[in-house]
Design a protein around this motif. Sequence first.
Motif, PDB file in Angstrom:
ATOM      1  N   GLY A  78       0.839  -1.034  -0.098  1.00 42.03           N
ATOM      2  CA  GLY A  78      -0.076   0.204  -0.026  1.00 42.03           C
ATOM      3  C   GLY A  78       0.907   1.254  -0.081  1.00 42.03           C
ATOM      4  O   GLY A  78       0.278   2.392  -0.213  1.00 42.03           O
ATOM      5  N   ASP A  79       2.090   1.336   0.307  1.00 38.55           N
ATOM      6  CA  ASP A  79       3.009   2.385   0.496  1.00 38.55           C
ATOM      7  C   ASP A  79       3.104   3.008  -1.136  1.00 38.55           C
ATOM      8  O   ASP A  79       3.118   2.213  -2.101  1.00 38.55           O
ATOM      9  N   GLU A  80       3.550   4.072  -1.157  1.00 44.33           N
ATOM     10  CA  GLU A  80       3.667   4.711  -2.473  1.00 44.33           C
ATOM     11  C   GLU A  80       5.043   4.165  -2.945  1.00 44.33           C
ATOM     12  O   GLU A  80       5.859   3.950  -2.395  1.00 44.33           O
ATOM     13  N   ALA A  81       5.042   3.731  -4.228  1.00 44.16           N
ATOM     14  CA  ALA A  81       6.047   2.973  -4.990  1.00 44.16           C
ATOM     15  C   ALA A  81       7.089   4.205  -5.729  1.00 44.16           C
ATOM     16  O   ALA A  81       6.668   4.373  -7.077  1.00 44.16           O
ATOM     17  N   ALA A  82       7.808   4.830  -5.215  1.00 46.29           N
ATOM     18  CA  ALA A  82       8.514   5.770  -5.830  1.00 46.29           C
ATOM     19  C   ALA A  82      10.046   5.521  -6.266  1.00 46.29           C
ATOM     20  O   ALA A  82      10.609   6.079  -7.335  1.00 46.29           O
ATOM     21  N   SER A  83      10.476   4.046  -5.871  1.00 48.09           N
ATOM     22  CA  SER A  83      11.547   3.386  -6.529  1.00 48.09           C
ATOM     23  C   SER A  83      11.412   2.207  -6.908  1.00 48.09           C
ATOM     24  O   SER A  83      10.606   1.174  -6.168  1.00 48.09           O
ATOM     25  N   ILE A  84      12.259   1.511  -7.766  1.00 46.41           N
ATOM     26  CA  ILE A  84      12.336   0.254  -8.179  1.00 46.41           C
ATOM     27  C   ILE A  84      13.537  -0.361  -7.625  1.00 46.41           C
ATOM     28  O   ILE A  84      14.720   0.367  -7.584  1.00 46.41           O
ATOM     29  N   TYR A  85      13.535  -1.465  -7.172  1.00 41.92           N
ATOM     30  CA  TYR A  85      15.093  -1.864  -6.557  1.00 41.92           C
ATOM     31  C   TYR A  85      15.477  -3.392  -7.356  1.00 41.92           C
ATOM     32  O   TYR A  85      15.039  -4.125  -7.686  1.00 41.92           O
ATOM     33  N   VAL A  86      16.910  -3.193  -7.560  1.00 41.27           N
ATOM     34  CA  VAL A  86      17.811  -4.380  -7.746  1.00 41.27           C
ATOM     35  C   VAL A  86      18.366  -4.989  -6.662  1.00 41.27           C
ATOM     36  O   VAL A  86      19.254  -4.181  -5.947  1.00 41.27           O
ATOM     37  N   VAL A  87      18.358  -6.203  -6.552  1.00 33.43           N
ATOM     38  CA  VAL A  87      19.105  -7.063  -5.146  1.00 33.43           C
ATOM     39  C   VAL A  87      20.461  -6.758  -5.734  1.00 33.43           C
ATOM     40  O   VAL A  87      20.882  -7.555  -6.597  1.00 33.43           O
ATOM     41  N   ALA A  88      21.320  -6.210  -4.922  1.00 33.64           N
ATOM     42  CA  ALA A  88      22.783  -6.299  -5.232  1.00 33.64           C
ATOM     43  C   ALA A  88      23.564  -7.719  -4.596  1.00 33.64           C
ATOM     44  O   ALA A  88      24.329  -8.279  -4.993  1.00 33.64           O
ATOM     45  N   ARG A  89      22.914  -7.726  -3.265  1.00 32.61           N
ATOM     46  CA  ARG A  89      23.249  -9.033  -2.524  1.00 32.61           C
ATOM     47  C   ARG A  89      22.574  -9.557  -1.334  1.00 32.61           C
ATOM     48  O   ARG A  89      21.537  -8.522  -1.027  1.00 32.61           O
ATOM     49  N   GLY A  90      22.226 -10.954  -0.997  1.00 36.10           N
ATOM     50  CA  GLY A  90      21.467 -11.266  -0.072  1.00 36.10           C
ATOM     51  C   GLY A  90      20.034 -11.361  -0.589  1.00 36.10           C
ATOM     52  O   GLY A  90      19.825 -11.914  -2.038  1.00 36.10           O
ATOM     53  N   ARG A  91      18.907 -11.453   0.099  1.00 39.11           N
ATOM     54  CA  ARG A  91      17.614 -11.951  -0.671  1.00 39.11           C
ATOM     55  C   ARG A  91      16.819 -10.832  -0.211  1.00 39.11           C
ATOM     56  O   ARG A  91      16.796 -10.204   1.039  1.00 39.11           O
ATOM     57  N   ILE A  92      15.609 -10.804  -0.934  1.00 36.60           N
ATOM     58  CA  ILE A  92      14.303 -10.070  -0.618  1.00 36.60           C
ATOM     59  C   ILE A  92      13.105 -11.026  -0.689  1.00 36.60           C
ATOM     60  O   ILE A  92      12.889 -11.735  -1.574  1.00 36.60           O
ATOM     61  N   ARG A  93      12.422 -10.907   0.409  1.00 39.15           N
ATOM     62  CA  ARG A  93      11.193 -11.739   0.731  1.00 39.15           C
ATOM     63  C   ARG A  93      10.022 -10.989   0.303  1.00 39.15           C
ATOM     64  O   ARG A  93       9.828  -9.710   0.905  1.00 39.15           O
TER      65      ARG A  93
END
Length: 134
Positions: free
Chosen positions: A37-52
């Motif tokens: 629900g947050d405003e989406a102002a940026s798109i993200y590229v995972v540099a290292r690790g993981r995003i769930r």
Amino acid sequence: MVNADLLQGLTEPEAERVLALGNRIVLTSGAELFHLGDEAASIYVVARGRIRLTLPMQVRSREENVMVEERGAGQTVGWSALTPPYRFTLTASAPLESEVIALPREALTAYFGAHPETGYAVTLNLSNVIGQRL
């Protein structure tokens, strides 16, 4: 990170120029990157690790965050930043210390306006990222 799924087909110098539009964010284990629900102002590229990526659901009369998918190095999260109405449809958090490159929508759209061939390539890549989820 020039081999990121969002940047496939770009030359290495062009991919580096796109990545230079962003800034690196380090997330500690358990930290939230964005919330449903947050405003989406940026798109993200995972540099290292993981995003769930999770979605809240009612499970046995209590709310739980159910995992939709997990993304690793070189993969993209937060594509809602480039698709109206620019609101996140999931919650993203780091299950372990991770680093992402935040690419602001405004900077990307301005760059793509000046470099339409790059914008076209990234748009095709974005459609692949979206298609993988769906």
